[in-house]
Design a protein around this motif. Structure first.
Motif, PDB file in Angstrom:
ATOM      1  N   LYS A 186       0.812  -1.215   0.000  1.00 43.28           N
ATOM      2  CA  LYS A 186       0.000   0.000   0.000  1.00 43.28           C
ATOM      3  C   LYS A 186       0.849   1.271   0.000  1.00 43.28           C
ATOM      4  N   LEU A 187       2.148   1.123   0.215  1.00 43.36           N
ATOM      5  CA  LEU A 187       3.028   2.290   0.289  1.00 43.36           C
ATOM      6  C   LEU A 187       3.580   2.646  -1.080  1.00 43.36           C
ATOM      7  N   GLY A 188       3.811   3.933  -1.276  1.00 38.11           N
ATOM      8  CA  GLY A 188       4.416   4.388  -2.512  1.00 38.11           C
ATOM      9  C   GLY A 188       5.887   4.030  -2.567  1.00 38.11           C
ATOM     10  N   PRO A 189       6.542   4.278  -3.698  1.00 35.39           N
ATOM     11  CA  PRO A 189       7.945   3.902  -3.855  1.00 35.39           C
ATOM     12  C   PRO A 189       8.864   4.668  -2.919  1.00 35.39           C
ATOM     13  N   ASP A 190       9.904   3.970  -2.478  1.00 31.14           N
ATOM     14  CA  ASP A 190      10.953   4.529  -1.637  1.00 31.14           C
ATOM     15  C   ASP A 190      12.250   4.371  -2.420  1.00 31.14           C
ATOM     16  N   ARG A 202       6.560   4.467 -11.082  1.00 35.10           N
ATOM     17  CA  ARG A 202       5.382   4.408 -10.214  1.00 35.10           C
ATOM     18  C   ARG A 202       5.009   5.801  -9.730  1.00 35.10           C
ATOM     19  N   PHE A 203       5.999   6.572  -9.344  1.00 41.39           N
ATOM     20  CA  PHE A 203       5.759   7.921  -8.842  1.00 41.39           C
ATOM     21  C   PHE A 203       5.154   8.810  -9.927  1.00 41.39           C
ATOM     22  N   VAL A 204       5.734   8.775 -11.110  1.00 43.40           N
ATOM     23  CA  VAL A 204       5.230   9.604 -12.212  1.00 43.40           C
ATOM     24  C   VAL A 204       3.787   9.243 -12.532  1.00 43.40           C
ATOM     25  N   ALA A 205       3.499   7.957 -12.606  1.00 46.40           N
ATOM     26  CA  ALA A 205       2.137   7.528 -12.935  1.00 46.40           C
ATOM     27  C   ALA A 205       1.147   7.957 -11.856  1.00 46.40           C
ATOM     28  N   ALA A 222       0.985   6.800  -0.051  1.00 44.41           N
ATOM     29  CA  ALA A 222       0.630   5.838  -1.083  1.00 44.41           C
ATOM     30  C   ALA A 222       1.166   6.279  -2.442  1.00 44.41           C
ATOM     31  N   VAL A 223       1.566   7.533  -2.550  1.00 46.23           N
ATOM     32  CA  VAL A 223       2.134   8.069  -3.791  1.00 46.23           C
ATOM     33  C   VAL A 223       3.649   7.968  -3.771  1.00 46.23           C
ATOM     34  N   VAL A 224       4.253   8.361  -2.657  1.00 49.43           N
ATOM     35  CA  VAL A 224       5.702   8.282  -2.491  1.00 49.43           C
ATOM     36  C   VAL A 224       5.983   8.148  -1.003  1.00 49.43           C
ATOM     37  N   SER A 225       6.907   7.291  -0.658  1.00 47.90           N
ATOM     38  CA  SER A 225       7.178   7.017   0.749  1.00 47.90           C
ATOM     39  C   SER A 225       8.287   7.895   1.304  1.00 47.90           C
ATOM     40  N   GLY A 226       8.065   8.385   2.530  1.00 50.40           N
ATOM     41  CA  GLY A 226       9.136   9.021   3.289  1.00 50.40           C
ATOM     42  C   GLY A 226       9.143  10.525   3.332  1.00 50.40           C
ATOM     43  N   ILE A 227       8.422  11.188   2.433  1.00 56.34           N
ATOM     44  CA  ILE A 227       8.443  12.648   2.390  1.00 56.34           C
ATOM     45  C   ILE A 227       7.495  13.204   3.449  1.00 56.34           C
ATOM     46  N   GLY A 228       8.021  14.121   4.255  1.00 59.77           N
ATOM     47  CA  GLY A 228       7.224  14.812   5.253  1.00 59.77           C
ATOM     48  C   GLY A 228       7.199  16.302   4.985  1.00 59.77           C
ATOM     49  N   ASN A 229       6.856  17.071   5.992  1.00 54.58           N
ATOM     50  CA  ASN A 229       6.636  18.500   5.812  1.00 54.58           C
ATOM     51  C   ASN A 229       7.878  19.247   5.342  1.00 54.58           C
ATOM     52  N   VAL A 230       9.018  18.881   5.895  1.00 49.19           N
ATOM     53  CA  VAL A 230      10.255  19.598   5.550  1.00 49.19           C
ATOM     54  C   VAL A 230      10.647  19.310   4.111  1.00 49.19           C
ATOM     55  N   TYR A 231      10.781  18.024   3.793  1.00 51.07           N
ATOM     56  CA  TYR A 231      11.198  17.676   2.440  1.00 51.07           C
ATOM     57  C   TYR A 231      10.174  18.136   1.406  1.00 51.07           C
ATOM     58  N   ARG A 232       8.890  18.097   1.749  1.00 48.53           N
ATOM     59  CA  ARG A 232       7.849  18.551   0.814  1.00 48.53           C
ATOM     60  C   ARG A 232       8.077  20.001   0.406  1.00 48.53           C
ATOM     61  N   ALA A 233       8.230  20.875   1.400  1.00 53.83           N
ATOM     62  CA  ALA A 233       8.414  22.292   1.110  1.00 53.83           C
ATOM     63  C   ALA A 233       9.683  22.534   0.303  1.00 53.83           C
ATOM     64  N   GLU A 234      10.753  21.852   0.684  1.00 56.04           N
ATOM     65  CA  GLU A 234      12.040  22.085   0.031  1.00 56.04           C
ATOM     66  C   GLU A 234      12.078  21.525  -1.389  1.00 56.04           C
ATOM     67  N   LEU A 235      11.495  20.367  -1.617  1.00 54.99           N
ATOM     68  CA  LEU A 235      11.449  19.799  -2.959  1.00 54.99           C
ATOM     69  C   LEU A 235      10.670  20.696  -3.903  1.00 54.99           C
ATOM     70  N   LEU A 236       9.538  21.212  -3.433  1.00 51.97           N
ATOM     71  CA  LEU A 236       8.730  22.084  -4.287  1.00 51.97           C
ATOM     72  C   LEU A 236       9.463  23.380  -4.610  1.00 51.97           C
TER      73      LEU A 236
END
Length: 332
Positions: A186-190, A202-205, A222-236
């Motif tokens: 059920k988890l997204g790719p790591d 898998r992530f792109v799809a 379920a889309v991508v595993s491991g990303i939280g608030n910090v990495y989300r903001a910084e990746l964007l």
């Protein structure tokens, strides 16, 4: 909440110190007494981290699943063999001076992100950790063994020389092999689990078929595993991407660039113990960034401060009941 890099670091410590040995399991708090009784005396056979969850396999086809959630942490004490693939913030192995060396003192972080003594949520109280490859007993160090229970310990796992205490997890459950595989499915790719190229596809799809804002998709495990608030903001921010853009409207090249940037940043996080997201820093800037969280991010936790690129005030808003930091100009 501990993000993916922390959980992979925890798994590597379990691999070095616990796997292959029988454990004495107990639940000092009492909330996991039945589960601890089933684990007690079993040999831990393997460990796997997937995103924000860790799975310990024990003999007899019994798995322990742990999700630290917002407040969970593992505290290690006793003889700790440091994984040589994990460096401290100054590039050395481990987070404290290794006995018998004259290396300079490590960079310490008061945000609680770079402490093997308590990996997970920041904690003010640390249990003793001997960061050493030595195999001496504990008596000569004046260390009480078994170590005293500190706080509300949901689960204690002990070998003859190492103790791991779990506090405050969102999930601490036993699973059959089929249940464990169903959870992982059920988890997204790591990026650190399985083939990284297959993970990218898998992530792109998953992203490009959804009308959900990309800021929410990156936090969906379920889309991508491991990303939280910090990495989300910084990746964007690093992608110069408006967080409200629907996933299906994000160009495929940008989605692939997000994945590849996550691959890179996760590897740095696992190695250093820090969510370092800034590039091209001088040695002085790098040391400052490793020591202080506010010096290592582009936008996270910088509400109202000028964007490091354009000078526009960083915006804070709430999306999906979590805080989102972004630059309204660079990410317009």
């Amino acid at each position: 909440m501990p993000e993916g890099h922390s959980v992979h670091r925890i798994a590597r410590q379990f691999a070095r110190n616990i796997v292959g040995k029988p454990v004495a399991a107990s639940s000092p708090q009492g909330r996991f007494a039945e589960g601890a009784a089933l684990l007690d005396g079993r040999v831990v056979e393997s460990v796997q981290a997937v995103g924000k969850q860790m799975f310990l396999e024990t003999e007899g086809d019994l798995w322990l699943r742990v999700h630290l959630g917002l407040y969970g942490a593992w505290d290690f004490s006793g003889e700790i063999l440091v994984d040589p693939t994990i460096a401290s913030a100054n590039g050395r192995m481990g987070q404290t001076n290794q006995r018998g060396t004259d290396l300079e003192a490590p960079i310490l972080d008061d945000a609680g992100e770079n402490s093997l003594a308590s990996i997970g949520a920041p904690r003010k109280t640390r249990v003793h950790v001997r960061m050493s490859e030595a195999t001496k007993g504990l008596a000569d160090e004046g260390v009480e063994w078994p170590p005293p229970v500190v706080g509300q310990v949901r689960l204690r796992l002990m070998t003859d020389a190492t103790c791991a205490d779990l506090r405050g997890p969102t999930a601490c459950v036993l699973q059959t092999p089929d249940e464990m595989l169903a959870t992982v499915a059920k988890l997204g790719p790591d990026p650190l689990v399985g083939d990284v190229d297959e993970g990218e596809e898998r992530f792109v799809a998953a992203v490009r078929r959804r009308a959900v804002p990309i800021a929410l998709l990156l936090m969906d495990q379920a889309v991508v595993s491991g990303i939280g608030n910090v990495y989300r903001a910084e990746l964007l921010f690093r992608a110069q991407l408006n967080p409200h853009t629907p996933g299906r409207d994000v160009p495929e090249a940008t989605v692939r660039a997000l994945w590849r940037d996550w691959v890179r940043l996760l590897a740095i996080g696992v190695e250093t113990g820090q969510m370092m997201t800034m590039d091209d820093l001088s040695p002085e800037q790098y040391r400052a960034a490793m020591a202080h969280r506010d010096d290592r991010h582009w936008v996270y936790h910088r509400t109202g401060l000028p964007c490091r690129v354009c000078g526009t005030a960083i915006v804070l808003e709430e999306i999906g009941a979590r805080k989102l930091y972004w630059c309204p100009r660079c990410q317009a």
